[in-house]
Design an enzyme around this catalytic site. Structure first.
Site, mmCIF file in Angstrom:
data_model
loop_
_atom_site.group_PDB
_atom_site.id
_atom_site.type_symbol
_atom_site.label_atom_id
_atom_site.label_comp_id
_atom_site.label_asym_id
_atom_site.label_seq_id
_atom_site.Cartn_x
_atom_site.Cartn_y
_atom_site.Cartn_z
ATOM 1 N N ASP A 11 0.849 -1.104 0.354
ATOM 2 C CA ASP A 11 -0.041 0.531 0.009
ATOM 3 C C ASP A 11 0.572 0.861 0.126
ATOM 4 O OD1 ASP A 11 -2.070 1.642 0.173
ATOM 5 O OD2 ASP A 11 -1.913 1.713 2.676
ATOM 6 N N SER A 12 0.379 2.273 0.428
ATOM 7 C CA SER A 12 1.174 3.637 0.128
ATOM 8 C C SER A 12 1.392 3.803 1.246
ATOM 9 C CB SER A 12 0.268 4.417 -0.410
ATOM 10 O OG SER A 12 -0.672 4.977 0.248
ATOM 11 N N CYS A 75 -4.744 -1.322 -1.575
ATOM 12 C CA CYS A 75 -4.652 0.159 -2.088
ATOM 13 C C CYS A 75 -5.453 -0.492 -2.984
ATOM 14 C CB CYS A 75 -3.174 0.441 -2.526
ATOM 15 S SG CYS A 75 -3.698 2.183 -2.740
ATOM 16 N N GLU A 154 -2.576 9.068 8.048
ATOM 17 C CA GLU A 154 -1.221 9.136 7.945
ATOM 18 C C GLU A 154 -0.380 9.813 9.423
ATOM 19 O OE1 GLU A 154 1.089 7.426 5.536
ATOM 20 O OE2 GLU A 154 -0.546 6.145 5.046
ATOM 21 N N CYS A 186 -10.991 3.067 -0.038
ATOM 22 C CA CYS A 186 -9.364 3.522 0.679
ATOM 23 C C CYS A 186 -8.619 2.626 0.831
ATOM 24 C CB CYS A 186 -9.399 5.069 0.410
ATOM 25 S SG CYS A 186 -7.591 4.945 1.263
ATOM 26 N N HIS A 188 -7.326 3.228 4.046
ATOM 27 C CA HIS A 188 -7.674 3.806 4.943
ATOM 28 C C HIS A 188 -8.098 4.238 5.713
ATOM 29 C CE1 HIS A 188 -3.159 4.834 3.374
ATOM 30 N NE2 HIS A 188 -2.862 5.536 4.303
HETATM 31 N N1 DGL Z 1 -5.081 3.381 0.992
HETATM 32 C C1 DGL Z 1 -4.380 3.423 -0.131
HETATM 33 C C2 DGL Z 1 -5.755 3.637 -0.911
HETATM 34 O O1 DGL Z 1 -7.057 3.022 -1.255
HETATM 35 C C3 DGL Z 1 -3.763 4.425 -0.635
HETATM 36 C C4 DGL Z 1 -4.618 6.077 -0.366
HETATM 37 C C5 DGL Z 1 -3.223 7.094 -0.657
HETATM 38 O O2 DGL Z 1 -1.988 7.631 -0.438
HETATM 39 O O3 DGL Z 1 -3.708 8.311 -1.490
HETATM 40 O O4 DGL Z 1 -6.080 3.715 -2.103
#
Ligand code: DGL
Length: 269
Positions: A11-12, A75, A154, A186, A188
Site C-alpha cells: 500500500d502507499s 490499495c 497517516e 480506500c 485507510h
Molecule cells: N490506501 C490507499 C487506497 O486504498 C491509498 C491512499 C493514498 O495513498 O492516497 O487507495
C-alpha cells in the site's frame, strides 16, 4: 505439500494494514511481506500512470527478492491503476481490493442505494463505477472522493473534531443519496470508521474492502494452490520506504503487536 512461500502485500502506507490485520487473523500460518510505500505516499492525488509505475516496481521486488506466492494490492488507488497489467505480467496471482469490496457491498444493501468513497485517483478512474455496472447494474451508486482522509490517518488522527468536520462536508452527497451501505474504497478508511459512522448514523452499513479481500485471499489459498503447511504462526516482515521508525510506531498502534520491527526499502529511481 503446502506452499510455504510468503504472501506479498503493499500500500502507499498504513492503509493496507487493515488488509494485513484481517489476513493474519484469517490465515495465521502464512508468512507475510508488507511494503508501506510511505516515502511516496499519498498515491490518491498522483496521476494513475505514476501509481502504476510504483505498483510494478513494488510487485517486482516482492516477487524477485522475496519469492512471494501471491501479490495482494492492498490499495484501491493502485488496484484501479494497475491490477489488470499486474495480473497479465506477474508470474504469480495478483489480488486487488475493488472486486471483493463490490461483491460485499452488493450483499449489504437492502434499499439498493449504495455509496463508495475513495481517493481522488480511485473515484476519478471510474473503476468502482465500472465494477458496480458490471455486477449489479440495478444499484443506484453515489461516489465521493475524500481528499484529506488519508493524511489524517497517516498522522494517526482518526477521531479529532477536524476530521469529523471534514467528513461531514465530504459525505454530504452520500447522506443526500440516502444510501444504506457505504463501501470504504480506500484501505485507510476503516481506521476512520467511528467518525464516518457518527456522521452517517447507525443505519448505514460500512463495508470494508479490506476484510473482504482477506477472505478472498484465504479462499484462493485453500482452492487454487496450497496454503502454508508449517503449523503454528507465520512470520511477518514489514518494510517502509520512508521514515522506518515512524512507520513502526504508528503501524504498531494501528495493526497491533505483530508490527514490532520494520526495515527500510529504497527504490532505485
Ligand atoms: N490506501 C490507499 C487506497 O486504498 C491509498 C491512499 C493514498 O495513498 O492516497 O487507495
Amino acid at each position: 505439500m503446502g506452499d510455504d512461500r510468503p504472501i506479498g502485500m503493499f500500500d502507499s502506507g498504513f492503509g493496507g494494514l487493515t488488509v494485513a490485520r484481517a489476513l493474519i487473523d484469517l490465515a495465521p500460518g502464512e508468512d507475510l511481506v508488507y511494503v508501506g510505500d510511505t516515502g511516496r505516499y499519498p498515491y490518491g492525488s498522483r496521476p494513475l500512470e505514476e501509481v502504476r509505475g510504483f505498483a510494478h516496481q513494488i510487485s517486482r521486488w516482492l516477487v524477485d527478492v522475496h519469492d512471494v506466492k501471491v501479490v495482494v494490492v492492498a490499495c484501491n488507488t493502485a488496484t484501479a491503476a494497475a491490477l489488470d497489467e499486474l495480473q497479465a505480467e506477474l508470474p504469480v496471482p495478483v489480488v486487488g481490493v475493488i472486486e471483493p469490496g463490490v461483491a460485499s457491498l452488493v450483499l449489504a444493501t437492502r434499499n439498493q442505494r449504495v455509496g463508495v468513497i475513495g481517493t481522488v485517483g480511485t473515484i476519478s478512474s471510474g473503476a468502482y463505477q465500472r465494477e458496480v455496472a458490471a455486477v449489479a447494474p440495478h444499484l443506484e451508486l453515489t461516489c465521493a472522493a475524500c481528499p484529506g482522509f488519508v493524511e489524517f490517518v497517516e498522522r494517526g488522527e482518526t477521531r479529532s473534531d477536524q476530521v469529523h468536520v471534514l467528513a461531514e462536508r465530504l459525505l454530504a452527497p452520500i447522506v443526500e443519496a440516502d444510501v444504506d451501505a457505504l463501501l470504504l474504497g480506500c484501505t485507510h478508511y476503516p481506521f476512520l470508521a467511528r467518525t464516518l459512522s457518527d456522521v452517517l448514523g447507525r443505519d448505514v452499513v460500512l463495508v470494508s474492502s479490506a476484510d473482504e479481500t482477506a477472505f478472498r485471499v484465504r479462499a484462493m489459498l485453500e482452492s487454487s494452490w496450497a496454503p502454508a503447511d508449517r503449523g503454528g504462526r507465520g512470520r511477518q516482515q514489514w518494510f517502509s520506504s520512508g521514515d522506518v521508525e515512524a512507520f513502526r510506531a504508528l503501524g504498531a498502534r494501528l495493526l497491533g503487536p505483530e508490527l514490532d520491527v520494520a526495515s527500510a526499502v529504497r527504490w532505485e529511481t
